[in-house]
Design an enzyme around this catalytic site. Structure first.
Site, PDB file in Angstrom:
ATOM      1  N   HIS A 173     -94.028  58.197  45.563  1.00 19.90           N
ATOM      2  CA  HIS A 173     -92.772  58.208  46.322  1.00 19.90           C
ATOM      3  C   HIS A 173     -91.951  59.433  45.953  1.00 19.90           C
ATOM      4  CE1 HIS A 173     -90.692  57.075  42.627  1.00 19.90           C
ATOM      5  NE2 HIS A 173     -91.695  56.223  42.434  1.00 19.90           N
ATOM      6  N   GLU A 231     -91.076  61.825  39.854  1.00 17.77           N
ATOM      7  CA  GLU A 231     -92.256  61.439  39.086  1.00 17.77           C
ATOM      8  C   GLU A 231     -93.430  62.378  39.349  1.00 17.77           C
ATOM      9  OE1 GLU A 231     -92.712  57.238  39.922  1.00 17.77           O
ATOM     10  OE2 GLU A 231     -90.594  56.932  39.437  1.00 17.77           O
ATOM     11  N   HIS A 259     -97.675  51.699  38.255  1.00 16.27           N
ATOM     12  CA  HIS A 259     -96.500  51.075  38.849  1.00 16.27           C
ATOM     13  C   HIS A 259     -95.931  49.957  37.986  1.00 16.27           C
ATOM     14  CE1 HIS A 259     -93.720  49.510  41.788  1.00 16.27           C
ATOM     15  NE2 HIS A 259     -94.276  48.312  41.670  1.00 16.27           N
ATOM     16  N   GLU A 289     -95.094  52.369  45.720  1.00 15.75           N
ATOM     17  CA  GLU A 289     -94.106  52.545  46.773  1.00 15.75           C
ATOM     18  C   GLU A 289     -94.602  53.412  47.926  1.00 15.75           C
ATOM     19  OE1 GLU A 289     -91.720  51.689  43.020  1.00 15.75           O
ATOM     20  OE2 GLU A 289     -93.469  52.870  43.556  1.00 15.75           O
ATOM     21  N   ASP A 325     -99.452  54.757  42.069  1.00 18.57           N
ATOM     22  CA  ASP A 325     -98.187  54.031  42.135  1.00 18.57           C
ATOM     23  C   ASP A 325     -98.280  53.038  43.290  1.00 18.57           C
ATOM     24  OD1 ASP A 325     -95.590  53.325  41.455  1.00 18.57           O
ATOM     25  OD2 ASP A 325     -94.792  55.351  41.607  1.00 18.57           O
ATOM     26  N   HIS A 329     -86.791  57.023  44.137  1.00 21.94           N
ATOM     27  CA  HIS A 329     -86.165  56.887  42.823  1.00 21.94           C
ATOM     28  C   HIS A 329     -86.911  57.789  41.857  1.00 21.94           C
ATOM     29  CE1 HIS A 329     -89.512  53.999  42.521  1.00 21.94           C
ATOM     30  NE2 HIS A 329     -89.482  54.218  41.221  1.00 21.94           N
TER      31      HIS A 329
END
Length: 279
Positions: A105, A136, A61, A10, A8, A117
């Site tokens: 994240h 996630e 991402h 973040e 990802d 998120h």
């Protein structure tokens, strides 16, 4: 030994602001891509040092076209682009031995977590799987572990590392924090030279643990009870019309799934439909 890496952005070194992870802000986004690649290359180097012979990377991402394949070494393959049936876990069934989650994240609503998120900050308030709040990390781990591929390394900020330890309840999973959040978009950062070594060492340590008779643990039992709480009732209205959906309240739906693969497909479908709702 074939290693699977879902990467990802973040949770990458130095990333703190939404502009740094969005292609709509070219100069800031270029920095995000650079740092994502930095963290990815560090764990790749560690994986090869730890005994890996092949590595499969899934760009996980946003649009999933962030990683520059020309910057990757030999014996690495990259899954790039969208749409993907398993989204952030695409490729996990391609004969992999264990999995790394890199630059991840924390789930939506986490305290002092950088850009927290769950899948979509615009539509999803929270997700539960078999009664457990997941982000996630949890969603992807369910797919991996149902496919008998243990997750052995998670990297990102301090918050996602803490989330991982709580989720797995297992000290054998290796985590590596490259920053510590002070708010949603402010963190104490480490320089790339320092995080490179931390990440590389973590990858080596993760494979050493895996190779010493690592025992995979199932996080969730099938059937999977998926609950999604949306940010707006109008979003829930739209998704609740799908067959097989049970509406629990103004913003929450429930669906039963007989595989972790289907959990991800339901989440993806729900986000897509919810995004079309008039708020």
């Amino acid at each position: 030994m074939k290693i699977y890496i879902s990467v990802d952005m973040e949770g990458a070194t130095g990333v703190v602001n939404p502009l740094q992870v969005r292609a709509e802000s070219p100069s800031e986004y270029a920095f995000g891509c650079k740092m994502q690649l930095h963290d990815l290359k560090a764990v790749i180097d560690g994986a090869f040092e730890g005994g890996a012979t092949e590595i499969l990377v899934n760009d996980s991402h946003a649009r999933m076209i962030n990683v520059d394949v020309s910057q990757l070494p030999q014996n690495v393959r990259l899954i790039s682009g969208n749409l993907k049936p398993l989204a952030m876990a695409e490729g996990i069934k391609d004969g992999c031995d264990c999995a790394f989650f890199v630059a991840y994240h924390a789930m939506a609503g986490s305290f002092n977590a950088i850009l927290d998120h769950t899948v979509s900050s615009k539509t999803i308030f929270s997700v539960k799987l078999n009664g457990t709040l997941v982000g996630e990390t949890g969603l992807n781990a369910a797919v991996c572990m149902e496919s008998k591929v243990p997750v052995v390394l998670v990297t990102g900020d301090k918050a996602v590392c803490e989330e991982t330890k709580m989720l797995f309840d297992n000290e054998r999973i290796v985590t590596c924090a490259v920053k510590e959040g002070r708010s949603n978009s402010c963190a104490t950062l480490l320089p790339p030279e320092e995080t490179y070594q931390l990440l590389k060492d973590a990858a080596v340590r993760a494979l050493k643990t895996f190779n010493s008779t690592y025992i995979s643990q199932d996080l969730f039992e099938c059937p999977y009870n998926l609950e999604i709480t949306f940010r707006q009732t109008s979003q829930c209205d739209t998704v609740s019309y799908l067959p097989g959906i049970k509406r629990l309240d103004g913003r929450t739906i429930q669906v039963q799934c007989d595989s972790a693969d289907k959990v991800w497909r339901w989440v993806d479908a729900a986000v897509t439909l919810a995004s079309s709702a008039t708020i």
